[in-house]
Every structure is written in structure tokens, then in C-alpha cells.
Design a protein around this motif. Structure first.
Motif, mmCIF file in Angstrom:
data_model
loop_
_atom_site.group_PDB
_atom_site.id
_atom_site.type_symbol
_atom_site.label_atom_id
_atom_site.label_comp_id
_atom_site.label_asym_id
_atom_site.label_seq_id
_atom_site.Cartn_x
_atom_site.Cartn_y
_atom_site.Cartn_z
ATOM 1 N N ASP A 26 0.796 -1.228 0.000
ATOM 2 C CA ASP A 26 0.000 0.000 0.000
ATOM 3 C C ASP A 26 0.831 1.281 0.000
ATOM 4 O O ASP A 26 0.336 2.330 -0.407
ATOM 5 N N ARG A 27 2.073 1.206 0.462
ATOM 6 C CA ARG A 27 2.927 2.398 0.543
ATOM 7 C C ARG A 27 4.245 2.218 -0.202
ATOM 8 O O ARG A 27 5.211 2.951 0.022
ATOM 9 N N ASP A 28 4.309 1.208 -1.080
ATOM 10 C CA ASP A 28 5.466 1.013 -1.958
ATOM 11 C C ASP A 28 6.773 0.767 -1.197
ATOM 12 O O ASP A 28 7.855 1.027 -1.721
ATOM 13 N N ALA A 29 6.675 0.312 0.055
ATOM 14 C CA ALA A 29 7.863 0.122 0.900
ATOM 15 C C ALA A 29 8.698 1.406 0.933
ATOM 16 O O ALA A 29 9.923 1.385 0.899
ATOM 17 N N ALA A 30 8.025 2.540 1.019
ATOM 18 C CA ALA A 30 8.669 3.850 0.950
ATOM 19 C C ALA A 30 9.721 4.009 2.039
ATOM 20 O O ALA A 30 9.485 3.669 3.196
ATOM 21 N N HIS A 31 10.875 4.560 1.647
ATOM 22 C CA HIS A 31 11.981 4.705 2.586
ATOM 23 C C HIS A 31 12.947 5.787 2.113
ATOM 24 O O HIS A 31 12.883 6.235 0.964
ATOM 25 N N VAL A 32 13.836 6.173 3.002
ATOM 26 C CA VAL A 32 14.978 7.017 2.682
ATOM 27 C C VAL A 32 16.203 6.144 2.893
ATOM 28 O O VAL A 32 16.398 5.590 3.983
ATOM 29 N N ASP A 33 17.015 5.992 1.862
ATOM 30 C CA ASP A 33 18.208 5.151 1.972
ATOM 31 C C ASP A 33 19.176 5.717 3.003
ATOM 32 O O ASP A 33 19.260 6.935 3.191
ATOM 33 N N GLY A 34 19.903 4.825 3.653
ATOM 34 C CA GLY A 34 20.933 5.217 4.608
ATOM 35 C C GLY A 34 20.495 5.180 6.051
ATOM 36 O O GLY A 34 21.329 5.129 6.945
ATOM 37 N N ARG B 75 5.065 10.022 7.199
ATOM 38 C CA ARG B 75 3.600 10.178 7.177
ATOM 39 C C ARG B 75 3.198 11.522 6.572
ATOM 40 O O ARG B 75 2.257 11.611 5.782
ATOM 41 N N ALA B 76 3.916 12.581 6.938
ATOM 42 C CA ALA B 76 3.624 13.908 6.384
ATOM 43 C C ALA B 76 3.839 13.915 4.875
ATOM 44 O O ALA B 76 3.071 14.536 4.133
ATOM 45 N N CYS B 77 4.851 13.231 4.408
ATOM 46 C CA CYS B 77 5.103 13.149 2.960
ATOM 47 C C CYS B 77 3.963 12.419 2.259
ATOM 48 O O CYS B 77 3.525 12.838 1.174
ATOM 49 N N PHE B 78 3.474 11.334 2.850
ATOM 50 C CA PHE B 78 2.345 10.618 2.246
ATOM 51 C C PHE B 78 1.134 11.536 2.101
ATOM 52 O O PHE B 78 0.403 11.467 1.113
ATOM 53 N N GLU B 79 0.936 12.402 3.087
ATOM 54 C CA GLU B 79 -0.235 13.283 3.087
ATOM 55 C C GLU B 79 -0.066 14.495 2.185
ATOM 56 O O GLU B 79 -1.044 14.973 1.613
ATOM 57 N N ARG B 80 1.160 15.023 2.069
ATOM 58 C CA ARG B 80 1.338 16.329 1.439
ATOM 59 C C ARG B 80 2.133 16.328 0.142
ATOM 60 O O ARG B 80 2.148 17.345 -0.554
ATOM 61 N N CYS B 81 2.826 15.254 -0.166
ATOM 62 C CA CYS B 81 3.671 15.223 -1.360
ATOM 63 C C CYS B 81 3.025 14.346 -2.434
ATOM 64 O O CYS B 81 2.444 13.306 -2.118
ATOM 65 N N GLU B 82 3.184 14.769 -3.657
ATOM 66 C CA GLU B 82 2.628 13.992 -4.770
ATOM 67 C C GLU B 82 3.455 12.728 -4.990
ATOM 68 O O GLU B 82 4.687 12.778 -5.069
ATOM 69 N N ARG B 83 2.764 11.602 -5.080
ATOM 70 C CA ARG B 83 3.403 10.312 -5.382
ATOM 71 C C ARG B 83 3.494 10.182 -6.901
ATOM 72 O O ARG B 83 2.497 10.293 -7.600
ATOM 73 N N VAL B 84 4.720 9.950 -7.402
ATOM 74 C CA VAL B 84 4.939 9.867 -8.842
ATOM 75 C C VAL B 84 5.652 8.556 -9.170
ATOM 76 O O VAL B 84 6.663 8.219 -8.550
ATOM 77 N N GLU B 85 5.099 7.824 -10.136
ATOM 78 C CA GLU B 85 5.748 6.609 -10.632
ATOM 79 C C GLU B 85 6.659 6.993 -11.788
ATOM 80 O O GLU B 85 6.252 7.730 -12.686
ATOM 81 N N LEU B 86 7.897 6.500 -11.755
ATOM 82 C CA LEU B 86 8.886 6.802 -12.781
ATOM 83 C C LEU B 86 9.291 5.536 -13.514
ATOM 84 O O LEU B 86 9.733 4.572 -12.892
ATOM 85 N N HIS B 87 9.148 5.552 -14.806
ATOM 86 C CA HIS B 87 9.536 4.413 -15.631
ATOM 87 C C HIS B 87 10.701 4.827 -16.510
ATOM 88 O O HIS B 87 10.716 5.934 -17.043
ATOM 89 N N ALA B 88 11.683 3.981 -16.631
ATOM 90 C CA ALA B 88 12.814 4.250 -17.524
ATOM 91 C C ALA B 88 13.186 2.963 -18.248
ATOM 92 O O ALA B 88 12.854 1.861 -17.803
ATOM 93 N N ARG B 89 13.880 3.137 -19.340
ATOM 94 C CA ARG B 89 14.297 2.015 -20.184
ATOM 95 C C ARG B 89 15.818 1.869 -20.111
ATOM 96 O O ARG B 89 16.513 2.806 -19.713
#
Length: 193
Positions: free
Chosen positions: A48-56, A130-144
Motif C-alpha cells: 500500500d505504501r510502496d515500501a517507501a523509505h529514505v536510503d541510509g 507520514r507527512a510526505c504521504f499526506e502532502r507530497c505527490e506520489r509519482v511513478e517513474l519508468h525508464a528504459r
């Protein structure tokens, strides 16, 4: 490293550094599926949350408290297989790096930089996420293959579920991720643009 990627990194002031070994991310149709020993909450977060994380910010100890153990300079993703846009693309929350910078910076500024790797950032990190989930736009990025992603080191990011009918070769969606460490001092992790 493709010359176009090297040129882009140089233009961003991110070139000329020692590279880590790539981590290969592979997904297949049906991702995510519950993992062996994974909690229901852990699976729901991946789904449901794409395993969202900040690396490090690594989980440390039995309580898995998040601490800054790998201050990366950025995240570079190089697609290795040709896939459709719905084949578990990278997800980024726009502007999340600034929210994370504000929250984590406020928590770390009270401590000497030499001790930053010992500071438990779990609660601050989870609140900021949690604040990012509420206030930031979620964007899917596809590349080749031949294209690349460069993600800010503080950006909240993850992997989207595989969409029904998304095209991919038998080896699945494969991306090589590089996360070179930021050169000293560690304060650059928060202070650098």
C-alpha cells in the motif's frame, strides 16, 4: 558507467567519486507477495505504501531503530531490462527531500556530527514519512535501458506494485542501483542541496 550518466552527474556536481557495488532490484508479475516471516503490517506497507523509505537510515538492533549508518550522496538507478510502465516502477514523493531535510536536520542539529550514527531517528523519520504521504505527490517513474534515475539522497522513494498485464521479459524488471557514500563531513547529508 555510460558516458551520458557520467556527464549528467558531472553537471549536477555529483561526479568524480568512488562507486559502491550496485544493488540489483528485481521484481516479477504479482509483486508484492507476502514474504516468508514477514509481518502482515510489513506486507501491507510494501503493497500500500510502496515500501517507501529514505536510503541510509538503517534498522539497528533487535528493536530495529532507524539510524544514519550510510550517508549516501544520491541514488542512481540504471534499468537493465525493457519493461512496460506498470512493471513495478520506481516511486518518488515530490518534495519529500525537503520535508525529510527539515525533520531530520532538526533532530540531528542538537548532537555533534561525530555522534550522528548513534542517534535514534525512528520517530522523527516515521512522522516525516507520514507527512510526505499526506502532502507530497506520489509519482511513478519508468525508464528504459540506456536511461537513468538520479534520486535525491533524502527523497522518500519505493517500488510500486506490479500492474496487471505489464510487459516484461522472463527475467523480470531489473534495475541496478548505486548509492555512493557522501564525502566527509557527514553534515553534508543535511546541508548539501
Amino acid at each position: 558507467m555510460p558516458q551520458s550518466v557520467v556527464s549528467a552527474l558531472d553537471a549536477l556536481g555529483l561526479g568524480a567519486r568512488e562507486w559502491d557495488r550496485a544493488q540489483i532490484s528485481v521484481t516479477y508479475p504479482g509483486y508484492p507477495k507476502p514474504g516468508e516471516g514477514e509481518s502482515d503490517a510489513g506486507f501491507r506497507f510494501r503493497r500500500d505504501r510502496d515500501a517507501a523509505h529514505v536510503d541510509g537510515l538503517l534498522p539497528v538492533g533487535a528493536a530495529r531503530r532507524r539510524m544514519l549508518h550510510e550517508p549516501h550522496a544520491f541514488v542512481l538507478g540504471l534499468p537493465l531490462t525493457e519493461t512496460g510502465a506498470g512493471a513495478s516502477p520506481l516511486v518518488v514523493w515530490c518534495g519529500s527531500h525537503e520535508r525529510m531535510r527539515d525533520a531530520l536536520g532538526a533532530a540531528l542539529q542538537e548532537h555533534p556530527a561525530a555522534r550522528w550514527s548513534e542517534i535514534d531517528l525512528t520517530d522523527v523519520y516515521q512522522d516525516a514519512r507520514r507527512a510526505c504521504f499526506e502532502r507530497c505527490e506520489r509519482v511513478e517513474l519508468h525508464a528504459r535501458p540506456g536511461e537513468a534515475y538520479i534520486v535525491h539522497r533524502l527523497a522518500l522513494h519505493g517500488v510500486a506494485p506490479w500492474q496487471e498485464g505489464a510487459a516484461a521479459p522472463p527475467e523480470g524488471r531489473m534495475i541496478a542501483y548505486f548509492r555512493p557514500e557522501l564525502s566527509a563531513p557527514v553534515t553534508r547529508w543535511i546541508a548539501d542541496p
